[in-house]
Design an enzyme around this catalytic site. Structure first.
Site, PDB file in Angstrom:
ATOM      1  N   THR A 177       0.201  -3.404  -1.305  1.00 38.18           N
ATOM      2  CA  THR A 177      -0.476  -3.512  -2.607  1.00 38.18           C
ATOM      3  C   THR A 177       0.560  -3.959  -3.634  1.00 38.18           C
ATOM      4  O   THR A 177       1.735  -3.650  -3.475  1.00 38.18           O
ATOM      5  CB  THR A 177      -1.026  -2.126  -2.991  1.00 38.18           C
ATOM      6  OG1 THR A 177      -2.182  -1.879  -2.211  1.00 38.18           O
ATOM      7  CG2 THR A 177      -1.388  -2.012  -4.455  1.00 38.18           C
ATOM      8  N   ARG A 205     -15.846   0.406  -0.204  1.00 38.44           N
ATOM      9  CA  ARG A 205     -14.941   1.451  -0.713  1.00 38.44           C
ATOM     10  C   ARG A 205     -14.149   0.907  -1.903  1.00 38.44           C
ATOM     11  O   ARG A 205     -13.682  -0.227  -1.890  1.00 38.44           O
ATOM     12  CB  ARG A 205     -13.992   1.872   0.402  1.00 38.44           C
ATOM     13  CG  ARG A 205     -12.909   2.876  -0.013  1.00 38.44           C
ATOM     14  CD  ARG A 205     -11.566   2.206  -0.204  1.00 38.44           C
ATOM     15  NE  ARG A 205     -10.471   3.166  -0.341  1.00 38.44           N
ATOM     16  CZ  ARG A 205      -9.239   2.837  -0.701  1.00 38.44           C
ATOM     17  NH1 ARG A 205      -8.947   1.579  -0.956  1.00 38.44           N
ATOM     18  NH2 ARG A 205      -8.307   3.752  -0.802  1.00 38.44           N
ATOM     19  N   GLY A 207     -10.772   1.680  -4.231  1.00 37.31           N
ATOM     20  CA  GLY A 207      -9.547   2.477  -4.290  1.00 37.31           C
ATOM     21  C   GLY A 207      -9.067   2.678  -5.720  1.00 37.31           C
ATOM     22  O   GLY A 207      -9.744   2.296  -6.687  1.00 37.31           O
ATOM     23  N   ASP A 208      -7.898   3.270  -5.835  1.00 37.03           N
ATOM     24  CA  ASP A 208      -7.353   3.585  -7.165  1.00 37.03           C
ATOM     25  C   ASP A 208      -6.935   2.341  -7.944  1.00 37.03           C
ATOM     26  O   ASP A 208      -6.849   2.389  -9.172  1.00 37.03           O
ATOM     27  CB  ASP A 208      -6.137   4.507  -7.018  1.00 37.03           C
ATOM     28  CG  ASP A 208      -5.014   3.842  -6.229  1.00 37.03           C
ATOM     29  OD1 ASP A 208      -5.297   3.257  -5.161  1.00 37.03           O
ATOM     30  OD2 ASP A 208      -3.860   3.893  -6.677  1.00 37.03           O
ATOM     31  N   THR A 228       0.873   2.614  -6.190  1.00 38.99           N
ATOM     32  CA  THR A 228       0.535   2.191  -4.829  1.00 38.99           C
ATOM     33  C   THR A 228       0.596   3.398  -3.909  1.00 38.99           C
ATOM     34  O   THR A 228       1.489   4.236  -4.031  1.00 38.99           O
ATOM     35  CB  THR A 228       1.488   1.097  -4.300  1.00 38.99           C
ATOM     36  OG1 THR A 228       1.179   0.872  -2.921  1.00 38.99           O
ATOM     37  CG2 THR A 228       2.947   1.473  -4.425  1.00 38.99           C
ATOM     38  N   GLY A 229      -0.371   3.482  -3.006  1.00 44.83           N
ATOM     39  CA  GLY A 229      -0.387   4.621  -2.095  1.00 44.83           C
ATOM     40  C   GLY A 229      -1.798   4.927  -1.652  1.00 44.83           C
ATOM     41  O   GLY A 229      -2.699   4.091  -1.819  1.00 44.83           O
ATOM     42  N   GLY A 231      -5.118   5.692  -1.968  1.00 47.60           N
ATOM     43  CA  GLY A 231      -5.918   5.607  -3.188  1.00 47.60           C
ATOM     44  C   GLY A 231      -6.792   6.809  -3.503  1.00 47.60           C
ATOM     45  O   GLY A 231      -6.939   7.186  -4.666  1.00 47.60           O
TER      46      GLY A 231
HETATM   47  N1  ASP Z   1      -3.669   2.179  -3.390  1.00 44.70           N
HETATM   48  C1  ASP Z   1      -4.287   1.218  -2.502  1.00 44.70           C
HETATM   49  C2  ASP Z   1      -5.671   1.687  -2.150  1.00 44.70           C
HETATM   50  O1  ASP Z   1      -5.850   2.841  -1.827  1.00 44.70           O
HETATM   51  C3  ASP Z   1      -3.527   0.987  -1.251  1.00 44.70           C
HETATM   52  C4  ASP Z   1      -2.049   0.710  -1.397  1.00 44.70           C
HETATM   53  O2  ASP Z   1      -1.457   1.016  -2.414  1.00 44.70           O
HETATM   54  O3  ASP Z   1      -1.455   0.162  -0.457  1.00 44.70           O
HETATM   55  O4  ASP Z   1      -6.558   0.880  -2.105  1.00 44.70           O
END
Ligand code: ASP
Length: 310
Positions: A177, A205, A207-208, A228-229, A231
């Site tokens: 991301t 879906r 995400g964050d 990033t992480g 979500g």
């Molecule tokens: N935060 C992103 C999500 O959950 C994924 C990522 O950061 O790699 O969609």
């Protein structure tokens, strides 16, 4: 004139030196460097933080190595659905899109939602219709396809699991991301984030990365953050806004606030990942609780760095 700074990330996760080849490492470093240059050149010329985060994020979306725009991961139905958002710390204006397909640069669409609509978040087909009205560039499926991401998805297809692209165990791992946070010479700040989400996610879906306050937040009073992480945890922890709250209500510095959120609050709910951010004085911070995070920063105070591992 205030110090001006740009900080970027290309995703966090199980990024280990032993899994990396020198060629791949060089390619990632190049991708990050190009994004830093794209954004920093604008800041250096007196451009706005908003323009700098858009330019840096766009550059990372165009790089197939990162999980955003071109090279996005696959959802459980084999589609590539993308999320993105942007926020301007000066005006508190924000724009976001979720679960969009075929948009070449989702962050530009998020910006157009912010500037050309009365809304903050548009999703799916509605967002794509809005993109067509505003002549946002689209591409066919082939443009977004990366054999590597496809292989990652094939390993998980048919299971009920979704994974951070960083954590899918395959050789020649590719991560990321993307996002950016910047402070310009006028002391204004902004942040942007863009992603293909998690491999094998349920299609539809969100995400964050498209949720203002979770994956992205900016407020001149406190900070601009891009996360990033995993979500779902970042949404539940309202992560980016929590950093801002700790600064505003408790008077913490950017670094202190980020450390509490990333090392304490997120870890208590198994929220793997990290974030980059700036404050309105041009200070930057990059904090993560995973093995690594693709990251970089450049500042008029002469700091310039690109890092991958802990
Ligand atoms: N935060 C992103 C999500 O959950 C994924 C990522 O950061 O790699 O969609």
């Amino acid at each position: 004139m205030a110090a001006y700074t740009l900080t970027i990330h290309g995703g966090a996760g199980t990024i280990l030196r032993e899994d990396m080849t020198p060629e791949l490492e060089a390619a990632y470093t190049r991708g990050l460097q190009e994004a830093l240059d794209a954004g920093y050149t604008l800041l250096d010329k007196g451009g706005t933080a908003l323009d700098a985060v858009l330019a840096a994020t766009r550059s990372l979306e165009d790089c197939i190595l990162f999980n955003a725009g071109r090279g996005s991961v696959f959802a459980n139905d084999g589609s590539q659905e993308m999320d993105a958002s942007v926020m301007d710390g000066k005006t508190l204006m924000a724009g976001a899109v979720a679960a969009v397909r075929h948009i070449r640069n989702p962050v530009d669409l998020a910006y157009t939602v912010m500037t050309q609509s009365q809304h903050v978040l548009l999703i799916g087909k509605g967002a794509e219709d809005f993109a067509a009205l505003h002549e946002i560039k689209t591409e066919p499926d082939e443009y977004f396809f990366s054999p590597f991401r496809y292989e990652q998805w094939k390993k998980m297809q048919g299971t009920n699991e979704a994974a951070l692209d960083h954590n899918v165990k395959v050789t020649d791992k590719k991560f990321g991301t993307v996002g950016a946070a910047a402070c310009d010479m006028h002391g204004n700040i902004a942040a942007a984030t863009s992603t293909g989400g998690m491999t094998n996610k349920q299609w539809g879906r969100v995400g964050d990365s498209s949720v203002i306050g979770a994956g992205t937040y900016a407020n001149n009073k406190t900070c601009a953050i891009s996360c990033t992480g995993h979500g779902e945890m970042f949404i539940r922890a309202v992560t980016a806004y929590d950093v801002s709250c700790l600064m505003e209500y408790k008077g913490l510095s950017l670094q202190e606030a980020m450390e509490i959120v990333v090392y304490d609050k997120l870890m208590k709910i198994d929220g793997e990942g990290g974030m980059v951010g700036v404050d309105a004085k041009g200070n930057a911070a990059m904090v993560f609780n995973s093995e690594g995070m693709y990251r970089g920063m450049r500042s008029s105070t002469k700091i310039s760095e690109i890092k991958i591992y802990k």
